[in-house]
Design an enzyme around this catalytic site. Structure first.
Site, PDB file in Angstrom:
ATOM      1  N   ASN A 209       0.851  -1.201   0.000  1.00 51.38           N
ATOM      2  CA  ASN A 209       0.000   0.000   0.000  1.00 51.38           C
ATOM      3  C   ASN A 209       0.885   1.249   0.000  1.00 51.38           C
ATOM      4  O   ASN A 209       2.108   1.152  -0.056  1.00 51.38           O
ATOM      5  CB  ASN A 209      -0.952  -0.024   1.203  1.00 51.38           C
ATOM      6  N   ASP A 277      -3.925  -6.588   5.131  1.00 49.23           N
ATOM      7  CA  ASP A 277      -4.876  -7.472   5.813  1.00 49.23           C
ATOM      8  C   ASP A 277      -4.779  -8.909   5.309  1.00 49.23           C
ATOM      9  O   ASP A 277      -5.114  -9.833   6.031  1.00 49.23           O
ATOM     10  CB  ASP A 277      -6.303  -6.937   5.616  1.00 49.23           C
ATOM     11  N   PRO A 305      -1.982 -12.047  10.399  1.00 48.67           N
ATOM     12  CA  PRO A 305      -2.237 -11.872  11.831  1.00 48.67           C
ATOM     13  C   PRO A 305      -2.529 -10.394  12.097  1.00 48.67           C
ATOM     14  O   PRO A 305      -1.995  -9.519  11.413  1.00 48.67           O
ATOM     15  CB  PRO A 305      -0.912 -12.276  12.483  1.00 48.67           C
ATOM     16  N   ASP A 306      -3.380 -10.135  13.063  1.00 49.47           N
ATOM     17  CA  ASP A 306      -3.668  -8.739  13.432  1.00 49.47           C
ATOM     18  C   ASP A 306      -2.751  -8.345  14.588  1.00 49.47           C
ATOM     19  O   ASP A 306      -2.910  -8.814  15.720  1.00 49.47           O
ATOM     20  CB  ASP A 306      -5.139  -8.579  13.812  1.00 49.47           C
ATOM     21  N   ILE A 307      -1.769  -7.507  14.285  1.00 48.53           N
ATOM     22  CA  ILE A 307      -0.737  -7.158  15.277  1.00 48.53           C
ATOM     23  C   ILE A 307      -1.339  -6.334  16.412  1.00 48.53           C
ATOM     24  O   ILE A 307      -1.100  -6.594  17.595  1.00 48.53           O
ATOM     25  CB  ILE A 307       0.418  -6.402  14.580  1.00 48.53           C
ATOM     26  N   PHE A 325      -4.293   2.942  14.932  1.00 44.50           N
ATOM     27  CA  PHE A 325      -4.718   3.946  13.965  1.00 44.50           C
ATOM     28  C   PHE A 325      -5.889   3.364  13.186  1.00 44.50           C
ATOM     29  O   PHE A 325      -6.009   2.142  13.081  1.00 44.50           O
ATOM     30  CB  PHE A 325      -3.585   4.293  12.988  1.00 44.50           C
ATOM     31  N   LYS A 339     -13.698  -0.010  15.238  1.00 43.15           N
ATOM     32  CA  LYS A 339     -12.378  -0.661  15.188  1.00 43.15           C
ATOM     33  C   LYS A 339     -11.759  -0.738  16.584  1.00 43.15           C
ATOM     34  O   LYS A 339     -11.153  -1.728  16.966  1.00 43.15           O
ATOM     35  CB  LYS A 339     -11.463   0.141  14.255  1.00 43.15           C
ATOM     36  N   LYS A 343     -10.729  -4.356  18.060  1.00 45.30           N
ATOM     37  CA  LYS A 343      -9.310  -4.696  18.242  1.00 45.30           C
ATOM     38  C   LYS A 343      -8.898  -4.704  19.703  1.00 45.30           C
ATOM     39  O   LYS A 343      -7.863  -5.251  20.061  1.00 45.30           O
ATOM     40  CB  LYS A 343      -8.438  -3.722  17.458  1.00 45.30           C
TER      41      LYS A 343
HETATM   42  O1  PMT Z   1       2.891   6.220   6.520  1.00 43.61           O
HETATM   43  P1  PMT Z   1       2.291   7.554   6.107  1.00 43.61           P
HETATM   44  O2  PMT Z   1       2.399   7.799   4.628  1.00 43.61           O
HETATM   45  O3  PMT Z   1       2.820   8.702   6.935  1.00 43.61           O
HETATM   46  O4  PMT Z   1       0.716   7.478   6.393  1.00 43.61           O
HETATM   47  C1  PMT Z   1       0.272   7.318   7.690  1.00 43.61           C
HETATM   48  C2  PMT Z   1      -0.848   6.283   7.790  1.00 43.61           C
HETATM   49  C3  PMT Z   1      -2.049   6.732   6.983  1.00 43.61           C
HETATM   50  C4  PMT Z   1      -0.367   4.925   7.285  1.00 43.61           C
HETATM   51  C5  PMT Z   1      -1.187   6.166   9.318  1.00 43.61           C
HETATM   52  O5  PMT Z   1      -1.566   7.412   9.816  1.00 43.61           O
HETATM   53  C6  PMT Z   1      -2.300   5.148   9.554  1.00 43.61           C
HETATM   54  O6  PMT Z   1      -3.479   5.419   9.428  1.00 43.61           O
HETATM   55  N1  PMT Z   1      -1.891   3.907   9.905  1.00 43.61           N
HETATM   56  C7  PMT Z   1      -2.807   2.756  10.012  1.00 43.61           C
HETATM   57  C8  PMT Z   1      -3.052   2.171   8.645  1.00 43.61           C
HETATM   58  C9  PMT Z   1      -3.979   0.961   8.675  1.00 43.61           C
HETATM   59  O7  PMT Z   1      -3.600  -0.080   8.254  1.00 43.61           O
HETATM   60  O8  PMT Z   1      -5.155   1.177   9.212  1.00 43.61           O
HETATM   61  P2  PMT Z   1      -6.334   0.060   9.366  1.00 43.61           P
HETATM   62  O9  PMT Z   1      -7.542   0.859   9.675  1.00 43.61           O
HETATM   63  O10 PMT Z   1      -6.370  -0.840   8.168  1.00 43.61           O
HETATM   64  O11 PMT Z   1      -5.876  -0.789  10.611  1.00 43.61           O
HETATM   65  C10 PMT Z   1      -6.277  -0.462  11.923  1.00 43.61           C
HETATM   66  C11 PMT Z   1      -5.169  -0.713  12.890  1.00 43.61           C
HETATM   67  O12 PMT Z   1      -4.848  -2.095  12.950  1.00 43.61           O
HETATM   68  C12 PMT Z   1      -3.891   0.027  12.604  1.00 43.61           C
HETATM   69  O13 PMT Z   1      -3.360   0.454  13.837  1.00 43.61           O
HETATM   70  C13 PMT Z   1      -2.996  -1.045  11.986  1.00 43.61           C
HETATM   71  O14 PMT Z   1      -1.616  -0.802  12.253  1.00 43.61           O
HETATM   72  C14 PMT Z   1      -3.478  -2.284  12.707  1.00 43.61           C
HETATM   73  N2  PMT Z   1      -3.367  -3.537  11.956  1.00 43.61           N
HETATM   74  C15 PMT Z   1      -4.105  -3.746  10.819  1.00 43.61           C
HETATM   75  C16 PMT Z   1      -4.049  -4.971  10.192  1.00 43.61           C
HETATM   76  C17 PMT Z   1      -3.200  -5.977  10.720  1.00 43.61           C
HETATM   77  N3  PMT Z   1      -3.105  -7.166  10.126  1.00 43.61           N
HETATM   78  N4  PMT Z   1      -2.473  -5.743  11.813  1.00 43.61           N
HETATM   79  C18 PMT Z   1      -2.542  -4.545  12.444  1.00 43.61           C
HETATM   80  O15 PMT Z   1      -1.861  -4.327  13.449  1.00 43.61           O
END
Ligand code: PMT
Length: 408
Positions: A209, A277, A305-307, A325, A339, A343
């Site tokens: 991404n 994901d 895996p979801d960290i 985030f 979320k 989570k």
């Molecule tokens: O890196 P930049 O260009 O500065 O941009 C910043 C950002 C947009 C990447 C950052 O601000 C941000 O939003 N990060 C989270 C991106 C994300 O994957 O969001 P999500 O809504 O899909 O996931 C929710 C949360 O679960 C996040 O904290 C993510 O780190 C975590 N996650 C998701 C999937 C997974 N398999 N494991 C995780 O830990």
């Protein structure tokens, strides 16, 4: 905030020099003493008189002035400062700093100093993205120079893109962060994830991404500035490893999880990485060949895996605070609240990543902090500032007694 602090402001020759006048005013308002060094080119954009009037101090510009050297030598100028700020930092002065030149008073002071240096670049977008400037900035970062900006936007040369000097309030925030003497997170261990993950299709192709790592890396740096011992687990990014942070480089979500679990006992985890994901269930061992007339190969995906959810699981090893985030393109707040619940983390920083926002890869971010207390909207800020604010909130939270924490 800056009472008693002494800033040596180096004003180089760029149209953004006019913003340095406002910067001086804001720094003085906060109690800092400001002394200015004006380059020859800088003097074509702002007058020594304006700098002198606002700083209420004399302005230094001549390397070979007998009076300047007898009253205040170039070594003394940096010795008398807590921080050197180069604003605007033009391509030229950055190149001279990187090369270690001492061909005028400003460059000599910068070469002779052992004080922290903050640079606020300002230049045309092509100058900023030129390989020479990119290499100079990299070199200076490795040597410990801190950068604020540049911002994206319209420029005086009628072009658009990164190159605008950060606004005075952003530079002030960066100065405050750099001069923060308090280390409220001393003794605390922090884990930050940042950047994208790459999920292999075959040895040459992957799913990923647009995350650049800018937001996550800024958070790691901000936590370290407040005294935390920080482990940053980063996917593949072009941004430099932050100074004073242990950085572990990984590719895939599986590797990122393994590195996070290996970080040991931590007090706070911030998951800013854009983790894929899904991964390809069975990546090919050799490059998949394109056969004439054949259908594209189907990709079978399985969940990663979801960290964040793993780190949030209740148990004796759960960090006292887990921050996730939420990257959304619609229903930002509702999805972020949902979320947070799914989570199991304590806070969610919600940001809109629709292409029009420029959040992915950009310099600024507009976030909402979602906690059990409710939803807090933050103004649009530089990613460094979002990081600074978040780190300050984390410090405040960890300083509270556990009973008060539970209420959040
Ligand atoms: O890196 P930049 O260009 O500065 O941009 C910043 C950002 C947009 C990447 C950052 O601000 C941000 O939003 N990060 C989270 C991106 C994300 O994957 O969001 P999500 O809504 O899909 O996931 C929710 C949360 O679960 C996040 O904290 C993510 O780190 C975590 N996650 C998701 C999937 C997974 N398999 N494991 C995780 O830990």
């Amino acid at each position: 905030m800056l009472h008693g602090k002494r800033i040596l402001l180096i004003v180089a020759g760029g149209i953004a020099a006019f913003k340095s006048l406002e910067l001086i005013r804001r720094l003085r308002e906060r109690g800092a003493a400001v002394r200015c060094v004006l380059t020859g080119a800088g003097a074509r954009f702002v007058t020594p008189l304006s700098l002198q009037a606002l700083s209420e101090d004399r302005v230094y510009s001549d390397m070979f002035s007998l009076t300047d050297e007898s009253e205040m030598g170039h070594i003394q100028l940096s010795r008398d400062a807590d921080l050197l700020v180069v604003a605007p930092a033009t391509a030229n002065i950055l190149a001279r700093m990187a090369a270690g030149l001492a061909d005028d008073l400003a460059a000599t002071v910068l070469l002779a100093t052992d004080k922290p240096v903050l640079a606020a670049p300002a230049m045309n977008v092509r100058m900023w993205t030129h390989a020479a400037t990119v290499a100079n900035v990299e070199t200076l970062k490795k040597r410990g120079v801190t950068f604020i900006g540049p911002n994206d936007g319209a420029m005086a040369c009628n072009e658009h893109g990164p190159g605008r000097m950060s606004e005075p309030e952003e530079i002030v925030a960066a100065i405050e962060a750099m001069l923060a003497t308090e280390q409220p997170l001393a003794g605390k261990r922090a884990l930050v994830t940042s950047g994208p993950t790459r999920e292999a299709i075959d040895p040459v192709r992957y799913i990923s991404n647009h995350s650049s790592g800018k937001q996550g890396h800024a958070i790691a740096a901000a936590l370290a500035r407040l005294g935390a011992e920080v482990t940053l687990v980063s996917g593949p990014v072009a941004v430099a490893d932050p100074a004073g942070v242990r950085t572990i480089h990984v590719d895939s979500a599986d590797q990122m999880l393994a590195a996070c679990l290996a970080a040991g006992v931590i007090d706070v985890a911030v998951c800013a990485a854009a983790v894929a994901d899904w991964k390809v269930t069975r990546p090919a061992g050799a490059k998949i060949k394109k056969k004439a007339g054949a259908q594209p190969p189907p990709l079978e995906l399985s969940p990663n895996p979801d960290i964040l959810a793993t780190l949030s699981k209740p148990g004796p090893r759960r960090p006292a605070l887990v921050v996730g985030f939420a990257a959304e393109t619609e229903n930002l707040i509702a999805n972020a609240i949902d979320k947070r619940g799914r989570k199991g983390c304590d806070w969610i920083v919600a940001n809109d990543v629709s292409p029009a926002t420029g959040t992915f890869g950009g310099e600024r971010n507009t976030v909402h902090l979602v906690s059990a207390k409710g939803v807090e909207a933050w103004p649009t800020l530089a990613k460094d500032e979002v990081a600074g604010r978040l780190a300050a909130r984390i410090a405040l939270h960890l300083a509270q007694p556990r009973s008060a924490e539970a209420a959040e």
